[in-house]
Motif scaffolding. Structure first.
Motif, short mmCIF file in Angstrom:
data_model
loop_
_atom_site.label_atom_id
_atom_site.label_comp_id
_atom_site.label_asym_id
_atom_site.label_seq_id
_atom_site.Cartn_x
_atom_site.Cartn_y
_atom_site.Cartn_z
N UNK A 1 51.69 42.26 8.84
CA UNK A 1 50.77 41.59 9.67
C UNK A 1 51.28 41.77 11.21
N UNK A 2 52.51 42.09 11.34
CA UNK A 2 53.11 42.26 12.61
C UNK A 2 54.23 41.04 13.07
N UNK A 3 54.31 40.22 12.16
CA UNK A 3 54.97 38.77 11.95
C UNK A 3 56.64 39.36 12.02
N UNK A 4 57.36 38.87 12.88
CA UNK A 4 58.85 39.00 12.95
C UNK A 4 59.48 38.23 11.66
N UNK A 5 60.42 39.19 10.86
CA UNK A 5 60.72 38.49 9.83
C UNK A 5 62.45 38.52 9.94
N UNK A 6 62.84 39.40 10.87
CA UNK A 6 64.03 39.40 10.80
C UNK A 6 64.79 39.93 12.45
N UNK B 1 73.15 40.97 24.60
CA UNK B 1 72.36 41.04 23.20
C UNK B 1 72.59 39.76 22.42
N UNK B 2 73.76 39.32 22.29
CA UNK B 2 74.30 38.20 21.57
C UNK B 2 73.48 36.96 21.97
N UNK B 3 73.13 36.76 23.27
CA UNK B 3 72.75 35.93 23.72
C UNK B 3 71.05 35.78 23.29
N UNK B 4 70.63 36.74 23.59
CA UNK B 4 69.09 37.02 23.38
C UNK B 4 68.75 36.92 21.95
N UNK B 5 69.44 37.38 21.34
CA UNK B 5 69.38 37.32 19.63
C UNK B 5 69.27 35.77 19.60
N UNK B 6 70.10 34.95 20.11
CA UNK B 6 70.35 33.78 19.52
C UNK B 6 68.96 33.12 20.11
N UNK B 7 68.63 33.37 21.33
CA UNK B 7 67.21 32.60 21.87
C UNK B 7 65.98 33.00 21.18
N UNK B 8 65.92 34.41 20.72
CA UNK B 8 64.85 34.70 20.02
C UNK B 8 64.76 34.00 18.40
N UNK B 9 65.82 34.10 17.81
CA UNK B 9 65.81 33.50 16.64
C UNK B 9 65.53 31.97 16.81
N UNK B 10 65.83 31.25 17.78
CA UNK B 10 65.19 30.01 17.96
C UNK B 10 63.85 29.87 18.23
N UNK B 11 63.67 30.84 18.93
CA UNK B 11 61.91 30.71 19.25
C UNK B 11 61.00 31.24 18.13
N UNK B 12 61.53 32.04 17.40
CA UNK B 12 60.47 32.95 16.46
C UNK B 12 60.73 32.30 14.91
N UNK B 13 62.21 31.73 14.66
CA UNK B 13 62.51 31.36 13.45
C UNK B 13 62.19 32.44 12.19
N UNK B 14 62.77 33.58 12.26
CA UNK B 14 62.28 34.57 11.48
C UNK B 14 62.78 34.31 9.86
N UNK B 15 61.82 34.82 8.83
CA UNK B 15 62.38 34.50 7.63
C UNK B 15 63.61 34.65 6.97
N UNK C 1 66.49 29.85 30.56
CA UNK C 1 66.52 29.38 29.24
C UNK C 1 67.30 28.16 28.94
N UNK C 2 66.75 27.37 27.87
CA UNK C 2 67.40 26.38 27.29
C UNK C 2 68.37 26.89 26.22
N UNK C 3 69.69 26.91 26.43
CA UNK C 3 70.76 27.02 25.64
C UNK C 3 71.03 26.02 24.49
#
Length: 482
Positions: free
Chosen positions: A213-218, A263-277, A435-437
């Motif tokens: 469906x296009x949803x981010x899973x990882x 990349x490390x920081x963006x990964x953290x921010x995106x995981x907190x934003x999208x909460x992938x499965x 961003x809110x870290x």
């Protein structure tokens, strides 16, 4: 390449579950194909030596009674090996069948591997644009008659018919291309386009796996995105979690970053934003150790590095014992604290000065003065007001990456022009994305800087300079090269 030069073993299995590590084969069917037609067929029920779950029985119709007198896999392993040896292994969602058979042949003493072809991937290339590439849906759309669905023999018959249809329609030599690229392509998830993988960059950044469906899973980060993504699909992992994960991947997107830290920081921010499965690890990251203060029965203020309980408050928190011990040792040394009132976990070696101190009551310091020193140390530890930003490589030569820390907290990050005409740090700050870290991100930054070399430029700004940012020029600031 003539398709008739090699023989194919077209395979289907039924199992007790999705993990080759914990589940077992209950039925197997193998059709030998010479590139023109099927020339041999063999199939058998298999005693899995474990109960068949009700859901699997409901799907396949294979019961415990049906397999109770069937041969064990080890008893037919030599036959299976002989049928597969020196042939191209073909299956629908090939990695699932391959993982089970390779694992159980290995348990039976047969070391086997083979080139693979996946009829899902073949169908996507030769018959693009279909609504679904499951075996049942493909057979419906392509008018392939299916009998005994979800039984090994019936599904092999359907797969052979699909295989023949794809062979006949292969005007672009897809079979030959896939066999030439077998090492990489056949490791890719069945539902992932080869072009998507081929177009991944070899730079640092963050990548996103998407489901149907296009949803981010990882979400993951990498110094080399393409190499790291390929690593997800390599090896022979037989766990159900990984097999299910691979089957859910339909697309990959990415965002390039200038450096590994970005990349490390963006990964953290995106995981907190999208909460992938499938990003379970970073979702639950919490500090494990903390520095606490308490008044002992002797009336002195004590400091202790301890493992944190849930929701326990502390002066300063740490994600590892090693990090906490290093900070605590430095505090003791810099502020002249008495080691007798500073407590480490048993597994941590005490500072060298501890060997020079005699724990005798008559040597104790003045209580009021010492407690005041500890109170000052606690306030200092709590009040990290340093402000700085880290300038490093950008995504190209026209820009630099920039990470802004303000009053000891992560403020934001982004990219600034390499040849900026700005005379104001406020202008630079305005170009960064806010961003809110969290504490974990600050720990990443501090750890990365501690290990970094002179490529990273850290520009330190005190409070007065921030207030006067409008009139400051970069050359007026103090620069420290790590």
């Amino acid at each position: 390449m003539s398709k008739g030069l090699r023989e194919y073993a077209i395979v289907d299995i039924e199992t007790t579950g999705g993990s080759a590590e914990r589940s077992r084969i209950t039925e197997i069917a193998i059709a030998i194909h010479n590139g023109v037609e099927e020339i041999e067929r063999w199939e058998s029920l298999v005693n899995p030596q474990q109960p068949i779950p009700p859901a699997i029985f409901g799907l396949t119709g294979i019961s415990d009674d049906m397999v109770s007198d069937a041969p064990l896999f080890s008893e037919i392993a030599d036959t299976i090996y002989a049928l597969l040896k020196d042939r191209i292994f073909v299956a629908h969602n090939v990695n699932f069948d391959y993982s089970f058979i390779k694992h159980q042949l290995g348990e039976a003493g047969w070391q086997w591997q083979a080139p693979k072809l996946c009829t899902v991937r073949l169908a996507r290339k030769i018959k693009p644009g279909l609504p679904s590439y499951s075996l049942g849906r493909l057979c419906d759309v392509l008018n392939i008659r299916v009998q005994y669905r979800h039984r090994a023999g019936g599904d092999v018959t359907a797969t052979v018919a699909l295989f023949n249809l794809l062979l006949a329609a292969d005007s672009e030599m897809v079979f030959s291309q896939m066999l030439r690229k077998n090492g990489v392509v056949q490791r890719l998830p069945a539902n992932l386009s080869q072009n998507t993988f081929d177009n991944l960059p070899v730079t640092a950044g963050v990548y996103y796996f998407h489901d149907r469906s296009g949803k981010v899973i990882y979400i993951g980060k990498a110094i080399n995105i393409k190499k790291r993504v390929a690593g997800h699909f390599s090896g022979h992992n037989i766990q159900a979690k990984r097999q299910g994960f691979l089957q859910e991947i339909y697309d990959i997107s990415y965002e390039r970053c200038g450096t590994e830290l970005m990349a490390l920081l963006l990964e953290c921010l995106e995981i907190n934003r999208l909460w992938p499965k499938y990003n379970r690890a970073l979702k639950r990251v919490e500090p494990r150790f903390g520095l606490v203060s308490y008044t002992g029965m002797d009336g002195y203020q004590h400091l202790s590095l301890t493992k944190l309980l849930k929701h326990q408050t502390c002066i300063q928190s740490f994600y590892s014992l090693r990090e906490g011990a290093a900070v605590f040792r430095k505090m003791i040394s810099d502020l002249g604290l008495d080691i007798r009132f500073c407590h480490f976990p048993l597994e941590v070696r005490l500072p060298q000065t501890a060997n020079d101190l005699v724990r005798r009551i008559q040597d104790l310091p003045d209580q009021e003065l010492y407690n005041g020193k500890v109170a000052a140390a606690v306030e200092l530890a709590k009040a990290d007001t340093s402000s700085y930003f880290i300038v490093d490589r950008g995504r190209d030569e026209q820009e630099k990456s920039c990470i802004w820390i303000e009053n000891g907290k992560f403020y934001g990050m982004g990219y600034i022009p390499s040849e900026s005409q700005s005379n104001s740090w406020a202008d630079y700050k305005s170009e960064l994305q806010r961003h809110h870290g969290n504490e974990y991100m600050m720990q990443l930054i501090e750890s990365f800087l501690a290990k970094s070399n002179s490529r990273h430029q850290v520009i330190t700004i005190d409070a007065e300079q921030l207030d006067e940012a409008a009139i400051l020029k970069p050359v007026e600031l103090r620069m420290k090269m790590l």
